[in-house]
Design a protein around this motif. Structure first.
Motif, PDB file in Angstrom:
ATOM      1  N   GLY A  26      59.267  10.672  13.632  1.00 22.74           N
ATOM      2  CA  GLY A  26      59.100  12.317  13.249  1.00 22.74           C
ATOM      3  C   GLY A  26      57.740  12.463  12.604  1.00 22.74           C
ATOM      4  N   LYS A  27      57.551  13.909  12.564  1.00 23.12           N
ATOM      5  CA  LYS A  27      56.264  14.195  11.942  1.00 23.12           C
ATOM      6  C   LYS A  27      56.153  14.015  10.413  1.00 23.12           C
ATOM      7  N   LYS A  29      54.442  11.407   8.415  1.00 27.55           N
ATOM      8  CA  LYS A  29      53.938   9.999   7.823  1.00 27.55           C
ATOM      9  C   LYS A  29      52.486  10.020   7.311  1.00 27.55           C
ATOM     10  N   THR A  30      51.677  10.492   7.984  1.00 31.59           N
ATOM     11  CA  THR A  30      50.260  10.743   7.409  1.00 31.59           C
ATOM     12  C   THR A  30      50.264  11.618   6.258  1.00 31.59           C
ATOM     13  N   THR A  31      50.955  12.916   6.574  1.00 36.53           N
ATOM     14  CA  THR A  31      50.832  13.722   5.351  1.00 36.53           C
ATOM     15  C   THR A  31      51.674  13.409   3.948  1.00 36.53           C
ATOM     16  N   PHE A  81      44.081   7.953  19.638  1.00 29.11           N
ATOM     17  CA  PHE A  81      45.014   7.166  19.774  1.00 29.11           C
ATOM     18  C   PHE A  81      45.090   6.431  21.186  1.00 29.11           C
ATOM     19  N   GLU A 121      48.035   4.656  10.037  1.00 28.45           N
ATOM     20  CA  GLU A 121      48.300   4.292  11.381  1.00 28.45           C
ATOM     21  C   GLU A 121      48.074   2.812  11.598  1.00 28.45           C
ATOM     22  N   ARG A 154      54.072   4.622  13.388  1.00 34.94           N
ATOM     23  CA  ARG A 154      55.084   4.190  13.986  1.00 34.94           C
ATOM     24  C   ARG A 154      55.404   2.940  14.344  1.00 34.94           C
ATOM     25  N   HIS A 175      60.683  18.921  16.760  1.00 28.48           N
ATOM     26  CA  HIS A 175      59.304  19.072  16.989  1.00 28.48           C
ATOM     27  C   HIS A 175      58.774  20.218  17.665  1.00 28.48           C
ATOM     28  N   TRP A 177      56.351  20.652  19.431  1.00 29.34           N
ATOM     29  CA  TRP A 177      55.681  20.558  20.666  1.00 29.34           C
ATOM     30  C   TRP A 177      56.565  20.397  21.951  1.00 29.34           C
ATOM     31  N   ILE A 187      49.101  22.166   9.718  1.00 28.86           N
ATOM     32  CA  ILE A 187      50.639  21.572   9.876  1.00 28.86           C
ATOM     33  C   ILE A 187      50.452  20.293  10.639  1.00 28.86           C
ATOM     34  N   ASP A 188      49.763  20.381  11.774  1.00 25.83           N
ATOM     35  CA  ASP A 188      49.812  19.185  12.575  1.00 25.83           C
ATOM     36  C   ASP A 188      48.640  18.413  12.721  1.00 25.83           C
TER      37      ASP A 188
HETATM   38  P1  ATP Z   1      51.450  13.929  10.138  1.00 22.97           P
HETATM   39  O1  ATP Z   1      49.914  13.634  10.215  1.00 22.97           O
HETATM   40  O2  ATP Z   1      51.571  15.596  10.472  1.00 22.97           O
HETATM   41  O3  ATP Z   1      51.875  13.756   8.887  1.00 22.97           O
HETATM   42  P2  ATP Z   1      52.696  11.751  11.390  1.00 22.97           P
HETATM   43  O4  ATP Z   1      51.881  10.942  10.824  1.00 22.97           O
HETATM   44  O5  ATP Z   1      54.081  11.530  11.127  1.00 22.97           O
HETATM   45  O6  ATP Z   1      52.259  13.400  11.339  1.00 22.97           O
HETATM   46  P3  ATP Z   1      51.646  10.908  14.035  1.00 22.97           P
HETATM   47  O7  ATP Z   1      52.688  10.152  14.993  1.00 22.97           O
HETATM   48  O8  ATP Z   1      50.601  10.273  13.439  1.00 22.97           O
HETATM   49  O9  ATP Z   1      52.691  11.840  13.117  1.00 22.97           O
HETATM   50  O10 ATP Z   1      51.259  12.394  14.942  1.00 22.97           O
HETATM   51  C1  ATP Z   1      50.041  12.994  14.327  1.00 22.97           C
HETATM   52  C2  ATP Z   1      50.020  14.309  14.753  1.00 22.97           C
HETATM   53  O11 ATP Z   1      50.349  14.773  16.046  1.00 22.97           O
HETATM   54  C3  ATP Z   1      51.338  15.158  13.843  1.00 22.97           C
HETATM   55  O12 ATP Z   1      50.848  16.273  13.219  1.00 22.97           O
HETATM   56  C4  ATP Z   1      52.437  15.359  14.796  1.00 22.97           C
HETATM   57  O13 ATP Z   1      52.973  16.863  14.631  1.00 22.97           O
HETATM   58  C5  ATP Z   1      51.849  15.524  16.167  1.00 22.97           C
HETATM   59  N1  ATP Z   1      52.675  14.915  17.130  1.00 22.97           N
HETATM   60  C6  ATP Z   1      53.483  13.734  16.975  1.00 22.97           C
HETATM   61  N2  ATP Z   1      54.036  13.640  18.132  1.00 22.97           N
HETATM   62  C7  ATP Z   1      53.651  14.362  19.019  1.00 22.97           C
HETATM   63  C8  ATP Z   1      53.616  14.566  20.319  1.00 22.97           C
HETATM   64  N3  ATP Z   1      54.625  13.841  21.009  1.00 22.97           N
HETATM   65  N4  ATP Z   1      53.281  15.749  20.856  1.00 22.97           N
HETATM   66  C9  ATP Z   1      52.220  16.422  20.429  1.00 22.97           C
HETATM   67  N5  ATP Z   1      52.121  16.397  19.258  1.00 22.97           N
HETATM   68  C10 ATP Z   1      52.675  15.317  18.413  1.00 22.97           C
END
Ligand code: ATP
Ligand code: MG
Length: 189
Positions: A26-27, A29-31, A81, A121, A154, A175, A177, A187-188
């Motif tokens: 889910g969204k 982790k980094t935030t 990534f 990450e 993840r 999500h 997206w 947000i993202d």
């Molecule tokens: P955030 O940085 O918002 O806290 P995260 O660290 O949990 O999110 P990551 O997997 O590192 O998530 O993804 C980085 C960003 O990409 C996030 O802001 C998220 O909203 C966005 N994101 C995650 N999965 C997808 C996807 N499948 N398609 C598009 N954007 C995505």
């Protein structure tokens, strides 16, 4: 709103560093990790952030943390990534970057007196074989007892989950997206 509230501050009897993992699909982790850096500022705590696999796409925290200087410092390493659609760099190049980031973290652990070290990450970096599990275990072993370490991404490795004190899994319920809504600043990213 007239009543005065008495604010107190909890003081732990024993201060100790924690290993925290934020994983899951889910969204947030980094935030969440950035939130710990922000919260630490309120306590005068110094946070160093090393982002693995980030560097090709701007994210607000790069400049955002400058507002928190000198308590928070961020290094983004890498070329985005590894393996996702549109990323042009071969695995070997991502691995080289990630290996440099490991060296950076090791030098931070040996010289920096930060209170919290965030490895953003890094779980993905292990999962994608950009860094090796023993290298990350070595970094954890170098952690001074007072230092917090936060590992995000993840697919956290079960060995690290075992070693950590606090582990949270962020699960996607929805999500934006999936509705073809583009990533939104703040947000993202
Ligand atoms: P955030 O940085 O918002 O806290 P995260 O660290 O949990 O999110 P990551 O997997 O590192 O998530 O993804 C980085 C960003 O990409 C996030 O802001 C998220 O909203 C966005 N994101 C995650 N999965 C997808 C996807 N499948 N398609 C598009 N954007 C995505
Ligand atoms: Mg993230």
């Amino acid at each position: 709103m007239d009543d005065q509230v008495t604010i107190s501050k909890f003081e732990p009897k024993v201060k100790r560093g924690l290993v925290v993992i934020i994983t899951g699909n889910g969204k947030g982790k980094t935030t969440s990790a950035m939130g710990m850096a922000l919260r630490g500022c309120g306590h005068g705590l110094k946070t160093t952030i090393v982002q693995f696999m980030k560097g090709d796409l701007y994210s607000g925290e790069w400049d955002g943390v400058k507002q928190l200087a000198p308590l928070v410092t961020l290094y983004h390493t890498g070329k985005g990534f590894c393996g996702i659609q549109g990323n042009p760099y071969p695995h070997a190049e991502h691995r080289r970057n990630a290996q440099d980031a490991i060296d950076l973290v090791e030098s931070i652990l040996r010289t920096d007196n930060c209170d919290t070290l965030i490895l953003d990450e890094i779980n993905n970096a292990i999962h994608l074989h950009l860094v090796d599990l023993p290298q990350v275990k070595h970094l954890l072993a170098l952690r001074p007892p007072h230092m917090h370490m936060v590992l995000t991404g993840r697919d956290a490795h079960p060995d690290l989950i075992e070693l950590a004190d606090t582990v949270s899994e962020v699960r996607e319920i929805k999500h934006a997206w999936r509705k073809d809504i583009e990533p939104q600043p703040g947000i993202d990213f």
